[in-house]
Design a protein around this motif. Structure first.
Motif, PDB file in Angstrom:
ATOM      1  N   VAL A  83       0.655  -1.179   0.068  1.00  0.00           N
ATOM      2  CA  VAL A  83       0.001  -0.069   0.122  1.00  0.00           C
ATOM      3  C   VAL A  83       0.946   1.173   0.019  1.00  0.00           C
ATOM      4  CG1 VAL A  83      -1.600   1.422   1.317  1.00  0.00           C
ATOM      5  CG2 VAL A  83      -2.069  -0.945   1.084  1.00  0.00           C
ATOM      6  N   ASN A  84       2.115   1.325   0.832  1.00  0.00           N
ATOM      7  CA  ASN A  84       2.758   2.591   0.863  1.00  0.00           C
ATOM      8  C   ASN A  84       3.533   2.643  -0.400  1.00  0.00           C
ATOM      9  OD1 ASN A  84       2.431   2.353   3.750  1.00  0.00           O
ATOM     10  ND2 ASN A  84       4.551   1.976   4.144  1.00  0.00           N
ATOM     11  N   SER A  85       3.604   1.580  -1.380  1.00  0.00           N
ATOM     12  CA  SER A  85       4.282   1.723  -2.675  1.00  0.00           C
ATOM     13  C   SER A  85       3.359   2.524  -3.619  1.00  0.00           C
ATOM     14  CB  SER A  85       4.872   0.382  -2.987  1.00  0.00           C
ATOM     15  OG  SER A  85       5.651  -0.246  -2.364  1.00  0.00           O
ATOM     16  N   MET A  86       2.049   2.271  -3.347  1.00  0.00           N
ATOM     17  CA  MET A  86       1.083   2.766  -4.301  1.00  0.00           C
ATOM     18  C   MET A  86       1.268   4.148  -4.312  1.00  0.00           C
ATOM     19  SD  MET A  86      -2.151   0.196  -3.262  1.00  0.00           S
ATOM     20  CE  MET A  86      -3.483   1.340  -4.159  1.00  0.00           C
ATOM     21  N   ARG A  87       1.596   4.857  -3.336  1.00  0.00           N
ATOM     22  CA  ARG A  87       1.688   6.366  -3.202  1.00  0.00           C
ATOM     23  C   ARG A  87       2.906   6.967  -4.264  1.00  0.00           C
ATOM     24  NH1 ARG A  87       2.644   7.483   2.853  1.00  0.00           N
ATOM     25  NH2 ARG A  87       4.226   5.772   2.605  1.00  0.00           N
ATOM     26  N   GLU A  88       3.577   6.093  -4.795  1.00  0.00           N
ATOM     27  CA  GLU A  88       4.799   6.285  -5.862  1.00  0.00           C
ATOM     28  C   GLU A  88       4.649   5.609  -7.071  1.00  0.00           C
ATOM     29  OE1 GLU A  88       8.866   7.254  -3.691  1.00  0.00           O
ATOM     30  OE2 GLU A  88       8.215   5.092  -2.904  1.00  0.00           O
ATOM     31  N   PHE A  89       3.482   5.197  -7.422  1.00  0.00           N
ATOM     32  CA  PHE A  89       3.120   4.818  -8.813  1.00  0.00           C
ATOM     33  C   PHE A  89       3.693   5.426  -9.961  1.00  0.00           C
ATOM     34  CE2 PHE A  89      -0.488   1.516  -7.792  1.00  0.00           C
ATOM     35  CZ  PHE A  89       0.534   0.248  -7.652  1.00  0.00           C
ATOM     36  N   ALA A  90       3.292   6.767  -9.663  1.00  0.00           N
ATOM     37  CA  ALA A  90       3.988   7.555 -11.020  1.00  0.00           C
ATOM     38  C   ALA A  90       5.352   7.410 -11.213  1.00  0.00           C
ATOM     39  CB  ALA A  90       3.799   9.115 -10.626  1.00  0.00           C
ATOM     40  N   ILE A  91       6.193   7.153 -10.269  1.00  0.00           N
ATOM     41  CA  ILE A  91       7.694   6.966 -10.494  1.00  0.00           C
ATOM     42  C   ILE A  91       7.977   5.502 -10.598  1.00  0.00           C
ATOM     43  CG2 ILE A  91       8.308   9.522  -9.770  1.00  0.00           C
ATOM     44  CD1 ILE A  91       9.321   8.086  -7.144  1.00  0.00           C
ATOM     45  N   LEU A  92       7.390   4.581 -10.007  1.00  0.00           N
ATOM     46  CA  LEU A  92       7.732   3.244 -10.056  1.00  0.00           C
ATOM     47  C   LEU A  92       7.693   2.543 -11.342  1.00  0.00           C
ATOM     48  CD1 LEU A  92       5.966   1.975  -6.991  1.00  0.00           C
ATOM     49  CD2 LEU A  92       8.197   2.530  -6.954  1.00  0.00           C
ATOM     50  N   PRO A  93       8.587   1.665 -11.554  1.00  0.00           N
ATOM     51  CA  PRO A  93       8.709   0.811 -12.609  1.00  0.00           C
ATOM     52  C   PRO A  93       7.303   0.011 -13.071  1.00  0.00           C
ATOM     53  CG  PRO A  93      10.050  -0.224 -11.104  1.00  0.00           C
ATOM     54  CD  PRO A  93       9.659   1.198 -10.700  1.00  0.00           C
ATOM     55  N   ASN A  94       6.875  -0.164 -14.253  1.00  0.00           N
ATOM     56  CA  ASN A  94       5.716  -0.887 -14.559  1.00  0.00           C
ATOM     57  C   ASN A  94       5.428  -2.179 -13.847  1.00  0.00           C
ATOM     58  OD1 ASN A  94       4.874   1.362 -16.196  1.00  0.00           O
ATOM     59  ND2 ASN A  94       5.341   0.284 -17.972  1.00  0.00           N
ATOM     60  N   GLU A  95       6.731  -2.883 -13.483  1.00  0.00           N
ATOM     61  CA  GLU A  95       6.590  -4.447 -12.972  1.00  0.00           C
ATOM     62  C   GLU A  95       6.254  -4.032 -11.517  1.00  0.00           C
ATOM     63  OE1 GLU A  95      10.144  -6.932 -13.409  1.00  0.00           O
ATOM     64  OE2 GLU A  95      11.080  -5.354 -14.198  1.00  0.00           O
ATOM     65  N   ALA A  96       6.608  -2.992 -10.899  1.00  0.00           N
ATOM     66  CA  ALA A  96       5.796  -2.861  -9.284  1.00  0.00           C
ATOM     67  C   ALA A  96       4.509  -2.558  -9.498  1.00  0.00           C
ATOM     68  CB  ALA A  96       6.696  -1.606  -8.720  1.00  0.00           C
ATOM     69  N   TYR A  97       4.186  -1.676 -10.498  1.00  0.00           N
ATOM     70  CA  TYR A  97       2.759  -1.487 -10.573  1.00  0.00           C
ATOM     71  C   TYR A  97       1.872  -2.747 -10.868  1.00  0.00           C
ATOM     72  CZ  TYR A  97      -1.922   0.213 -12.443  1.00  0.00           C
ATOM     73  OH  TYR A  97      -3.018   0.384 -12.657  1.00  0.00           O
ATOM     74  N   GLY A  98       2.436  -3.749 -11.711  1.00  0.00           N
ATOM     75  CA  GLY A  98       1.798  -4.917 -12.161  1.00  0.00           C
ATOM     76  C   GLY A  98       1.723  -5.952 -10.698  1.00  0.00           C
ATOM     77  N   ALA A  99       2.933  -5.939 -10.026  1.00  0.00           N
ATOM     78  CA  ALA A  99       2.880  -6.757  -8.864  1.00  0.00           C
ATOM     79  C   ALA A  99       1.861  -6.363  -7.875  1.00  0.00           C
ATOM     80  CB  ALA A  99       4.278  -6.667  -8.000  1.00  0.00           C
ATOM     81  N   VAL A 100       1.768  -4.886  -7.707  1.00  0.00           N
ATOM     82  CA  VAL A 100       0.698  -4.447  -6.557  1.00  0.00           C
ATOM     83  C   VAL A 100      -0.778  -4.685  -7.092  1.00  0.00           C
ATOM     84  CG1 VAL A 100      -0.260  -2.424  -5.576  1.00  0.00           C
ATOM     85  CG2 VAL A 100       2.290  -2.867  -5.519  1.00  0.00           C
ATOM     86  N   THR A 101      -1.002  -4.460  -8.335  1.00  0.00           N
ATOM     87  CA  THR A 101      -2.400  -4.716  -8.907  1.00  0.00           C
ATOM     88  C   THR A 101      -2.766  -6.291  -9.086  1.00  0.00           C
ATOM     89  OG1 THR A 101      -1.389  -4.390 -11.264  1.00  0.00           O
ATOM     90  CG2 THR A 101      -2.327  -2.449 -10.174  1.00  0.00           C
ATOM     91  N   GLU A 102      -1.741  -7.041  -9.189  1.00  0.00           N
ATOM     92  CA  GLU A 102      -1.894  -8.577  -9.465  1.00  0.00           C
ATOM     93  C   GLU A 102      -2.306  -8.696  -7.904  1.00  0.00           C
ATOM     94  OE1 GLU A 102       1.373 -10.529 -10.869  1.00  0.00           O
ATOM     95  OE2 GLU A 102       1.282  -9.432 -12.536  1.00  0.00           O
ATOM     96  N   ASN A 103      -1.593  -8.331  -6.718  1.00  0.00           N
ATOM     97  CA  ASN A 103      -1.856  -8.680  -5.478  1.00  0.00           C
ATOM     98  C   ASN A 103      -3.250  -8.392  -4.822  1.00  0.00           C
ATOM     99  OD1 ASN A 103      -0.999  -9.903  -2.860  1.00  0.00           O
ATOM    100  ND2 ASN A 103      -1.377  -7.757  -2.158  1.00  0.00           N
ATOM    101  N   ARG A 104      -3.446  -7.182  -5.400  1.00  0.00           N
ATOM    102  CA  ARG A 104      -4.818  -6.481  -4.826  1.00  0.00           C
ATOM    103  C   ARG A 104      -5.851  -7.180  -5.455  1.00  0.00           C
ATOM    104  NH1 ARG A 104      -4.860  -2.201  -1.791  1.00  0.00           N
ATOM    105  NH2 ARG A 104      -6.982  -1.315  -2.620  1.00  0.00           N
ATOM    106  N   ALA A 105      -5.931  -7.739  -6.639  1.00  0.00           N
ATOM    107  CA  ALA A 105      -6.982  -8.449  -7.672  1.00  0.00           C
ATOM    108  C   ALA A 105      -7.009  -9.863  -6.676  1.00  0.00           C
ATOM    109  CB  ALA A 105      -6.644  -8.861  -8.829  1.00  0.00           C
ATOM    110  N   LEU A 106      -5.753 -10.549  -6.212  1.00  0.00           N
ATOM    111  CA  LEU A 106      -6.036 -11.721  -5.539  1.00  0.00           C
ATOM    112  C   LEU A 106      -6.898 -11.702  -4.423  1.00  0.00           C
ATOM    113  CD1 LEU A 106      -5.220 -14.696  -5.099  1.00  0.00           C
ATOM    114  CD2 LEU A 106      -3.225 -13.892  -4.214  1.00  0.00           C
ATOM    115  N   LEU A 107      -6.193 -10.290  -3.540  1.00  0.00           N
ATOM    116  CA  LEU A 107      -7.008 -10.288  -2.383  1.00  0.00           C
ATOM    117  C   LEU A 107      -8.533  -9.884  -2.427  1.00  0.00           C
ATOM    118  CD1 LEU A 107      -4.452  -8.011  -0.461  1.00  0.00           C
ATOM    119  CD2 LEU A 107      -4.974 -10.221   0.202  1.00  0.00           C
ATOM    120  N   GLU A 108      -8.852  -9.180  -3.551  1.00  0.00           N
ATOM    121  CA  GLU A 108     -10.307  -8.831  -3.691  1.00  0.00           C
ATOM    122  C   GLU A 108     -10.913 -10.196  -4.061  1.00  0.00           C
ATOM    123  OE1 GLU A 108     -12.658  -6.123  -6.832  1.00  0.00           O
ATOM    124  OE2 GLU A 108     -10.974  -5.239  -6.196  1.00  0.00           O
TER     125      GLU A 108
END
Length: 184
Positions: A102-127
């Motif tokens: 969740v903390n990492s989500m605050r930096e999505f604008a500067i994070l590599p696409n792989e980080a965005y993908g990992a977070v969104t995949e995890n959130r989809a699994l949790l959902e």
């Protein structure tokens, strides 16, 4: 022939993660990572392409090793699992506050696409896991919509934990939230 490495990848990830967790991706320096891991710049770059690669590896390691998902698979499925997930979700251990993901989500604008993908995949699994638990309770409202609300509430708890608000306050909020969910 180069010298053999005298560190393990997992050890570097375990020691780097708290640094990224505390300072975020943008404000973490290579010198901080060297101090935390005991591995010099050339050693880190032998194992990881760059700081981005190390951050993504830390994030994936965190998501793969956390036990929160297991809280949502205990039988019987239902509100108890959702409440336990919320109560055990945000971490409060020294400088590690909230949730690294969740903390990492605050930096999505500067994070590599792989980080965005990992977070969104995890959130989809949790959902999906939350939805399964909510479906078991047969609510009047769509379980997937309730799961989205739970995940948003969880993110808010994680952010509040970064502000070091009291655990007792979080527990009360969670109990009130789950009581409201049971009426949906």
């Amino acid at each position: 022939m180069g010298r053999p490495k005298n560190f393990s990848r997992e050890e570097v990830l375990e020691k780097s993660m708290p640094v990224f967790w505390k300072y975020g991706f943008a404000d973490t320096t290579l010198q901080q990572l060297e101090r935390a891991t005991g591995v010099n710049k050339s050693g880190l770059y032998t194992e990881f392409r760059d700081k981005e690669d190390l951050f993504v590896a830390c994030l994936r390691h965190y998501l793969e090793t956390q036990g929160k998902r297991g809280l949502l698979t205990k039988e019987p499925l239902g509100w108890k699992n959702v409440e336990t997930f919320l109560k055990n979700g945000p971490l409060s251990k020294g400088d590690q506050q909230g949730c690294f993901s969740v903390n990492s989500m605050r930096e999505f604008a500067i994070l590599p696409n792989e980080a965005y993908g990992a977070v969104t995949e995890n959130r989809a699994l949790l959902e999906r896991l939350l939805t399964m638990n909510i479906e078991a309770e047969k609510p009047r409202m769509a379980p997937a919509a309730i799961a989205e609300m739970v995940l948003s509430f969880f993110s808010g708890l994680c952010i509040e934990r970064n502000l070091k608000s009291g655990k007792a306050l979080s527990t009360r909020k969670i109990e009130n939230f789950v009581a409201a969910l049971r009426n949906l």
